[in-house]
Every structure is written in structure tokens, then in C-alpha cells.
Design a protein around this motif. Sequence first.
Motif, PDB file in Angstrom:
ATOM      1  N   ASN A 117     102.133  52.811   1.451  1.00  0.00           N
ATOM      2  CA  ASN A 117     103.390  53.540   1.301  1.00  0.00           C
ATOM      3  C   ASN A 117     103.447  54.337  -0.002  1.00  0.00           C
ATOM      4  O   ASN A 117     104.117  55.374  -0.071  1.00  0.00           O
ATOM      5  CB  ASN A 117     104.580  52.574   1.371  1.00  0.00           C
ATOM      6  N   PHE A 118     102.737  53.872  -1.040  1.00  0.00           N
ATOM      7  CA  PHE A 118     102.690  54.629  -2.279  1.00  0.00           C
ATOM      8  C   PHE A 118     102.066  56.008  -2.043  1.00  0.00           C
ATOM      9  O   PHE A 118     102.512  57.010  -2.584  1.00  0.00           O
ATOM     10  CB  PHE A 118     101.872  53.874  -3.336  1.00  0.00           C
ATOM     11  N   TYR A 119     101.026  56.030  -1.223  1.00  0.00           N
ATOM     12  CA  TYR A 119     100.326  57.281  -0.936  1.00  0.00           C
ATOM     13  C   TYR A 119     101.142  58.165   0.002  1.00  0.00           C
ATOM     14  O   TYR A 119     101.142  59.395  -0.129  1.00  0.00           O
ATOM     15  CB  TYR A 119      98.956  56.975  -0.333  1.00  0.00           C
ATOM     16  N   LEU A 120     101.841  57.563   0.959  1.00  0.00           N
ATOM     17  CA  LEU A 120     102.673  58.342   1.873  1.00  0.00           C
ATOM     18  C   LEU A 120     103.859  58.958   1.133  1.00  0.00           C
ATOM     19  O   LEU A 120     104.264  60.093   1.429  1.00  0.00           O
ATOM     20  CB  LEU A 120     103.169  57.450   3.017  1.00  0.00           C
ATOM     21  N   ILE A 121     104.411  58.237   0.173  1.00  0.00           N
ATOM     22  CA  ILE A 121     105.498  58.791  -0.641  1.00  0.00           C
ATOM     23  C   ILE A 121     105.006  60.013  -1.411  1.00  0.00           C
ATOM     24  O   ILE A 121     105.667  61.048  -1.467  1.00  0.00           O
ATOM     25  CB  ILE A 121     106.052  57.720  -1.594  1.00  0.00           C
ATOM     26  N   GLU A 122     103.834  59.892  -2.009  1.00  0.00           N
ATOM     27  CA  GLU A 122     103.259  61.028  -2.734  1.00  0.00           C
ATOM     28  C   GLU A 122     103.039  62.212  -1.807  1.00  0.00           C
ATOM     29  O   GLU A 122     103.310  63.368  -2.172  1.00  0.00           O
ATOM     30  CB  GLU A 122     101.934  60.604  -3.382  1.00  0.00           C
ATOM     31  N   LEU A 123     102.566  61.951  -0.600  1.00  0.00           N
ATOM     32  CA  LEU A 123     102.302  63.014   0.372  1.00  0.00           C
ATOM     33  C   LEU A 123     103.577  63.754   0.749  1.00  0.00           C
ATOM     34  O   LEU A 123     103.632  64.997   0.721  1.00  0.00           O
ATOM     35  CB  LEU A 123     101.641  62.420   1.618  1.00  0.00           C
TER      36      LEU A 123
ATOM     37  N   GLN B 170     114.410  57.277  -7.165  1.00  0.00           N
ATOM     38  CA  GLN B 170     113.736  56.040  -7.546  1.00  0.00           C
ATOM     39  C   GLN B 170     114.155  54.879  -6.647  1.00  0.00           C
ATOM     40  O   GLN B 170     113.319  54.071  -6.228  1.00  0.00           O
ATOM     41  CB  GLN B 170     114.040  55.703  -9.009  1.00  0.00           C
ATOM     42  N   PHE B 171     115.458  54.792  -6.333  1.00  0.00           N
ATOM     43  CA  PHE B 171     115.940  53.732  -5.452  1.00  0.00           C
ATOM     44  C   PHE B 171     115.305  53.830  -4.073  1.00  0.00           C
ATOM     45  O   PHE B 171     114.868  52.828  -3.501  1.00  0.00           O
ATOM     46  CB  PHE B 171     117.462  53.814  -5.328  1.00  0.00           C
ATOM     47  N   SER B 172     115.271  55.036  -3.526  1.00  0.00           N
ATOM     48  CA  SER B 172     114.729  55.209  -2.179  1.00  0.00           C
ATOM     49  C   SER B 172     113.244  54.896  -2.140  1.00  0.00           C
ATOM     50  O   SER B 172     112.744  54.292  -1.177  1.00  0.00           O
ATOM     51  CB  SER B 172     114.995  56.632  -1.672  1.00  0.00           C
ATOM     52  N   GLN B 173     112.503  55.266  -3.186  1.00  0.00           N
ATOM     53  CA  GLN B 173     111.072  54.952  -3.233  1.00  0.00           C
ATOM     54  C   GLN B 173     110.851  53.448  -3.348  1.00  0.00           C
ATOM     55  O   GLN B 173     109.925  52.900  -2.744  1.00  0.00           O
ATOM     56  CB  GLN B 173     110.422  55.679  -4.407  1.00  0.00           C
ATOM     57  N   THR B 174     111.705  52.782  -4.118  1.00  0.00           N
ATOM     58  CA  THR B 174     111.594  51.329  -4.251  1.00  0.00           C
ATOM     59  C   THR B 174     111.855  50.642  -2.919  1.00  0.00           C
ATOM     60  O   THR B 174     111.162  49.689  -2.545  1.00  0.00           O
ATOM     61  CB  THR B 174     112.584  50.812  -5.309  1.00  0.00           C
ATOM     62  N   PHE B 175     112.847  51.126  -2.167  1.00  0.00           N
ATOM     63  CA  PHE B 175     113.116  50.563  -0.842  1.00  0.00           C
ATOM     64  C   PHE B 175     111.925  50.772   0.088  1.00  0.00           C
ATOM     65  O   PHE B 175     111.633  49.931   0.941  1.00  0.00           O
ATOM     66  CB  PHE B 175     114.369  51.203  -0.242  1.00  0.00           C
TER      67      PHE B 175
ATOM     68  N   LEU C 124     111.064  50.702   4.079  1.00  0.00           N
ATOM     69  CA  LEU C 124     111.715  51.931   4.521  1.00  0.00           C
ATOM     70  C   LEU C 124     110.668  53.013   4.746  1.00  0.00           C
ATOM     71  O   LEU C 124     109.722  53.148   3.963  1.00  0.00           O
ATOM     72  CB  LEU C 124     112.727  52.393   3.473  1.00  0.00           C
ATOM     73  N   ASP C 125     110.825  53.786   5.828  1.00  0.00           N
ATOM     74  CA  ASP C 125     109.865  54.844   6.141  1.00  0.00           C
ATOM     75  C   ASP C 125     109.746  55.800   4.954  1.00  0.00           C
ATOM     76  O   ASP C 125     110.759  56.305   4.458  1.00  0.00           O
ATOM     77  CB  ASP C 125     110.314  55.602   7.385  1.00  0.00           C
ATOM     78  N   PRO C 126     108.515  56.087   4.474  1.00  0.00           N
ATOM     79  CA  PRO C 126     108.348  56.951   3.288  1.00  0.00           C
ATOM     80  C   PRO C 126     108.942  58.344   3.470  1.00  0.00           C
ATOM     81  O   PRO C 126     109.483  58.911   2.517  1.00  0.00           O
ATOM     82  CB  PRO C 126     106.828  57.015   3.113  1.00  0.00           C
ATOM     83  N   LEU C 127     108.849  58.903   4.683  1.00  0.00           N
ATOM     84  CA  LEU C 127     109.410  60.232   4.930  1.00  0.00           C
ATOM     85  C   LEU C 127     110.929  60.221   4.716  1.00  0.00           C
ATOM     86  O   LEU C 127     111.481  61.119   4.073  1.00  0.00           O
ATOM     87  CB  LEU C 127     109.078  60.684   6.348  1.00  0.00           C
ATOM     88  N   ILE C 128     111.590  59.192   5.235  1.00  0.00           N
ATOM     89  CA  ILE C 128     113.048  59.068   5.056  1.00  0.00           C
ATOM     90  C   ILE C 128     113.375  58.820   3.593  1.00  0.00           C
ATOM     91  O   ILE C 128     114.321  59.397   3.042  1.00  0.00           O
ATOM     92  CB  ILE C 128     113.591  57.938   5.944  1.00  0.00           C
ATOM     93  N   ALA C 129     112.592  57.964   2.941  1.00  0.00           N
ATOM     94  CA  ALA C 129     112.852  57.610   1.544  1.00  0.00           C
ATOM     95  C   ALA C 129     112.804  58.833   0.637  1.00  0.00           C
ATOM     96  O   ALA C 129     113.638  58.989  -0.267  1.00  0.00           O
ATOM     97  CB  ALA C 129     111.845  56.569   1.079  1.00  0.00           C
ATOM     98  N   VAL C 130     111.835  59.713   0.865  1.00  0.00           N
ATOM     99  CA  VAL C 130     111.670  60.885   0.011  1.00  0.00           C
ATOM    100  C   VAL C 130     112.777  61.916   0.245  1.00  0.00           C
ATOM    101  O   VAL C 130     113.228  62.586  -0.682  1.00  0.00           O
ATOM    102  CB  VAL C 130     110.284  61.514   0.250  1.00  0.00           C
TER     103      VAL C 130
END
Length: 362
Positions: A271-277, A325-330, A336-342
Motif C-alpha cells: 500500500n505504501f507503493y500504491l499510495i505513491e503511485l 496524512q490521516f487518509s494515508q495512515t488509514f 483503506l483503498d490507496p486510490l480512495i485514500a489519496v
Amino acid sequence: MFHRFFKIIDLFILKKFLTTFFFAIMILAVIACVIDYSQKIDDLVSNKAPAGAVFFYFINFIPSITALLFPLFIFISTIFFTSKMAYKTEVIATLAAGVSFQRFLRPYVYGSIILGMLSLLANHWIVPIANKNIRDFSIKYIWSKKVSTSHNAHLRLSPHSYIYMEGYNFNDGYGRRFTFEQMNGTLLTQKIMAEKAYYDSLKKEWKLVNVVIRKNDGIKETLTLKDSLKQKYAFTPTDLNEDNRNKEAMTTPELIRYTAQEKQRGKESVNFYLIELHKRTAQPFAGFILTIIGACIASRKVRGGGGLHLAVGIVMSALYMMFLQFSQTFSTNAGLDPLIAVWIPNLIFALVAIYFYRKQIK
């Protein structure tokens, strides 16, 4: 054709918008370079980093640090120059001349689209290349040499095969307590255990020492002992080293391929990599949304002038970073889906932009 779409007012505001933004970014880059150099000077001197390499490092450091704060600086720049226009009653004069507020916002939209396109290009290709050069420089002259991986490394090589290693020592070149498991559904068909595992980078194979091979074929089970065994597995010692900084040094195509590979291996940190993407695309859109908010807030002449507008801008910038930051932590901790979080902060601030826009046109 050009004058059909760009009037004098458009060029006037667009020029102020872009010059203010690039001036602010330039000031940020200079300050960031000075601070970074002062923090790293001891390591650079002790490791005898050449002047040319240091200069090349800071050439790559500038796009890296500016891309990090792109949405916030486009927001603050918008508030700064619009507030000055409002203070000089230029906004009032423009609206009094019969220009609607929707028409007044057009150059802001043009400017945010131009900067957004530059940000998209930079985020997906230019900044990752710069981060790769920064990482290579840091490995050579700043960071401590990697001695060993973290304990208890697990990898899934395929849907039916798994490996485990207690740890790998890069100085000695071997791993401890190696285990390979082959599954057929819920049945363990083969398990290879070794006291030590050495990797041959030339032949791309593993040499196992003090090996125990256990095979299970239904009710028949065999146990074989070997002094050594050479095997080829689809991983290298670097795959055991969990370093989330690598994600920032990959171009988008490389990051997509790497993420697919890590999903197959069952890595928990995917998920760390998907968030970055996803963040590489969401960030330029955040700049567009924050531009509209900034223009709506700062176009009103109020007591306190630009200082009040800048204070509001800083508070809203802090709120945006907090939501992100909150959404990425979730995403990383709660699934939480990374696409939604970002995109959650963008959606929230898009609603804020609509509110301020409707309030302004009344």
C-alpha cells in the motif's frame, strides 16, 4: 486566434500568477538547499564527496523538494498576488467594469492547468529520476552502509511457493535459517530447510548449506539430508531488504511493475507503493482545487489585508496536509483503498472550493 482567448486581463493575471509561483519556488529551493547542505556537510567532508558530485546532487534535489510542496506553494502564491490585487482595488475595478467573477477566474484556471501539466510530467518521470540520483549519491556519501536485513523476512515467490529467512548479512554474504515451502492447496508437498544460504550473483543461484529436504506425497513422506544444494529462486538478497524510500526513485512504469510483483509476493507494505503511485496524479489536481479556493478567498478586500489572507492560506494548507496524512495512515494501517485514500483530501477541498465559489458569485 490568440487574442480571442487571451485578453489583457488574462495575460496580466496569468503573468502575476506564474511569476509569483516560480519566485516562491525559487526562494524555497535556495533555502532548502542551504539547510540540506548544512545538515550533510560533515558527512560530505568525512566521505570526501567531490564538488561535481555535490553540485549534481543539489541539481536533483531542487525538483525533488519543489514537487513535494507543489500544491501548498501554488495555493499560497495564489493568495499572495490576489490579495495584493484586492488591496489595490484592482479586483473591484475589474468586476465593476462588467467582468463576471467566473470570467475573472479564467486566467487562474489557465495557470493551474499549465502548472498541473508540468507537475504531472515531473511527478511521473522527472522527479523519480532525480530521486534515484539523490539515493545513489546518499548511498555512496551519506548513508551508513547496509549491514543486514530485518529479521524474519517472508516472501511469496508464486501462488504455491514461499520462502523464509531469519536474516541476511550483506558483509558476510549469507542468510541464516533459510526455508522454502511448496504448497498444493493446503497440502505442504515440499519443505527445504538450510542453516545458511549464499547467493551467487553471477550464476543467479542460491547455495544452501546443511540442508534438510522434506517431501510429502499423500501418506508417503521422505526426509533427505545434504551438505549443500544449489537452487535457483526468483528473488535476490535485495528483495529481502525492506526500504520504502525506493518507491520515490521509480518512474511510474517501473513502480507499476514493482507493485504487481510485490502483490504476488504478498508483501504487506504494498500500500505504501500504491499510495505513491496514485499521489503522483492526485497532487496536480490538488493544485487546481487550491487555486480556485485561494482566488475566492483573496479576491475580497478585508481588514487585515494580505496578512489575514496568508494566515487563512497557511491554516488551510495545514488542514490539507493533515487530511492527506490521516487518509494515508488509514490506508497503510487499516486497509483503506490507496486510490480512495489519496483522493479523499481532494474531494473534501473540492467541496470547500464549490462553497467559496458560490459564496463569491452571490
